[in-house]
Design a protein around this motif. Structure first.
Motif, mmCIF file in Angstrom:
data_model
loop_
_atom_site.group_PDB
_atom_site.id
_atom_site.type_symbol
_atom_site.label_atom_id
_atom_site.label_comp_id
_atom_site.label_asym_id
_atom_site.label_seq_id
_atom_site.Cartn_x
_atom_site.Cartn_y
_atom_site.Cartn_z
ATOM 1 N N VAL A 62 0.715 -1.276 0.015
ATOM 2 C CA VAL A 62 -0.024 0.097 -0.070
ATOM 3 C C VAL A 62 0.810 1.171 0.023
ATOM 4 O O VAL A 62 1.449 1.562 0.822
ATOM 5 N N PRO A 63 1.247 1.789 -1.146
ATOM 6 C CA PRO A 63 2.060 2.910 -1.258
ATOM 7 C C PRO A 63 1.597 4.277 -0.526
ATOM 8 O O PRO A 63 0.086 4.334 -0.547
ATOM 9 N N ASP A 64 2.179 5.288 -0.106
ATOM 10 C CA ASP A 64 1.872 6.235 0.199
ATOM 11 C C ASP A 64 1.197 7.248 -0.771
ATOM 12 O O ASP A 64 0.198 7.977 -0.710
ATOM 13 N N LEU A 65 1.887 7.081 -2.227
ATOM 14 C CA LEU A 65 1.567 7.995 -3.226
ATOM 15 C C LEU A 65 1.761 7.128 -4.610
ATOM 16 O O LEU A 65 2.448 6.218 -4.556
ATOM 17 N N VAL A 66 0.363 7.292 -5.324
ATOM 18 C CA VAL A 66 0.671 6.495 -6.618
ATOM 19 C C VAL A 66 0.512 7.770 -7.693
ATOM 20 O O VAL A 66 -0.504 8.739 -7.435
ATOM 21 N N LEU A 67 1.249 7.789 -8.788
ATOM 22 C CA LEU A 67 1.255 8.724 -9.856
ATOM 23 C C LEU A 67 0.866 8.052 -10.829
ATOM 24 O O LEU A 67 1.262 6.846 -11.435
ATOM 25 N N THR A 118 -9.029 2.102 -9.556
ATOM 26 C CA THR A 118 -9.709 1.092 -8.812
ATOM 27 C C THR A 118 -8.723 0.077 -8.263
ATOM 28 O O THR A 118 -9.161 -0.705 -7.399
ATOM 29 N N ALA A 119 -7.497 -0.073 -8.607
ATOM 30 C CA ALA A 119 -6.524 -1.085 -8.038
ATOM 31 C C ALA A 119 -5.956 -0.373 -6.723
ATOM 32 O O ALA A 119 -5.795 -1.205 -5.906
ATOM 33 N N PHE A 120 -5.833 0.781 -6.700
ATOM 34 C CA PHE A 120 -5.063 1.516 -5.439
ATOM 35 C C PHE A 120 -6.237 2.326 -4.611
ATOM 36 O O PHE A 120 -6.304 3.549 -4.710
ATOM 37 N N ARG A 121 -6.871 1.484 -3.897
ATOM 38 C CA ARG A 121 -8.273 2.196 -3.049
ATOM 39 C C ARG A 121 -7.636 2.625 -1.584
ATOM 40 O O ARG A 121 -8.452 3.368 -1.264
ATOM 41 N N ASN A 122 -6.602 2.391 -1.419
ATOM 42 C CA ASN A 122 -5.990 2.818 0.003
ATOM 43 C C ASN A 122 -4.698 3.707 0.006
ATOM 44 O O ASN A 122 -4.210 3.838 0.785
ATOM 45 N N SER A 123 -4.565 4.370 -1.302
ATOM 46 C CA SER A 123 -3.478 5.298 -1.484
ATOM 47 C C SER A 123 -3.915 6.378 -2.132
ATOM 48 O O SER A 123 -5.208 6.484 -2.754
ATOM 49 N N LEU A 124 -3.317 7.484 -1.833
ATOM 50 C CA LEU A 124 -3.620 8.697 -2.414
ATOM 51 C C LEU A 124 -3.091 8.467 -4.035
ATOM 52 O O LEU A 124 -1.777 8.345 -4.160
ATOM 53 N N VAL A 125 -4.008 8.804 -4.960
ATOM 54 C CA VAL A 125 -3.296 8.732 -6.305
ATOM 55 C C VAL A 125 -3.669 10.363 -6.889
ATOM 56 O O VAL A 125 -4.558 10.779 -6.907
ATOM 57 N N LEU A 126 -2.337 10.597 -7.336
ATOM 58 C CA LEU A 126 -2.285 11.879 -8.170
ATOM 59 C C LEU A 126 -2.441 11.661 -9.651
ATOM 60 O O LEU A 126 -1.321 10.893 -10.229
#
Length: 222
Positions: free
Chosen positions: A111-116, A136-144
């Motif tokens: 679970v990354p802190d940040l997704v770009l 949809t894949a990274f539901r528990n990370s902040l996606v920028l």
């Protein structure tokens, strides 16, 4: 969770801080997408960060450029892990299952802190697909969701800014030129495009230069 942004002058809302980011997943459809869009953010990440760098397409020569570029932009990282794939450029929607597997595999790493990721309103079909799958894949990370200037003229309104100093802006562009020589013949590949957009986004957040992103969903904790 600490995330992105800092005070850039009077009247600017203080958001989060990159200093709290310890793990990042960077998703790109093509070599150079991540650096064009988020190179300044990469340069601003704190020492010791772990980055998983994911590309969906790319010939071997282009992937080699991406490796060298990412290593230069992320020289402060404690770990830089490459996940490079060679799906057909411009045809990702026709390879939906394979693209989905690439994104899901990146999400399974933790679970990354940040997704770009690319912007959901990007005019390029490869970018849009990756953007949709990331959300949809990274539901528990902040996606920028980042922006890429291009012929399509799809630049729009963004709601998150990463201010850059003049030195950071120029450093980003110098690294782009140094590590992506295959793109220099393109009519849009020049300082005026890169720094012009950065100056406009900087003006919008009371900084000299900036990169701009979109967040479609975020959770605030107190």
């Amino acid at each position: 969770m600490d995330a992105v942004g800092h005070h850039a002058g009077p009247g600017v809302v203080i958001g989060f801080n990159l200093a709290g980011v310890r793990s990042v997943v960077a998703l790109g459809a093509h070599p150079d997408d991540i650096e064009i869009a988020a190179g300044g953010l990469l340069l601003s990440l704190p020492a010791g960060v772990t980055v998983d760098y994911v590309l969906a397409t790319g010939a071997p020569t282009r992937q080699a450029e991406a490796r060298a570029a990412a290593s230069a932009f992320l020289s402060q990282a404690a770990a830089l892990n490459f996940h490079l794939h060679a799906l057909p450029d411009g045809r990702l929607p026709a390879h939906w299952n394979e693209t989905k597997e690439i994104v899901e595999a990146a999400a399974s790493l933790g679970v990354p802190d940040l997704v770009l990721a690319p912007a959901t309103d990007d005019a390029h079909q490869d970018h849009r697909l990756l953007a949709t799958l990331a959300s949809t894949a990274f539901r528990n990370s902040l996606v920028l969701h980042y922006e890429i200037p291009k012929w399509d003229g799809d630049l729009g309104r963004r709601n998150i800014y990463v201010p850059l100093t003049p030195d950071q802006g120029r450093r980003k562009v110098a690294l782009l030129h140094e590590h992506f020589p295959s793109q220099k013949a393109r009519d849009w590949w020049d300082d005026e495009v890169f720094l012009g957009l950065a100056r406009i986004r900087g003006m919008e957040c009371r900084s000299h230069y900036a990169e701009a992103y979109t967040v479609t969903k975020a959770v605030l904790t107190f």
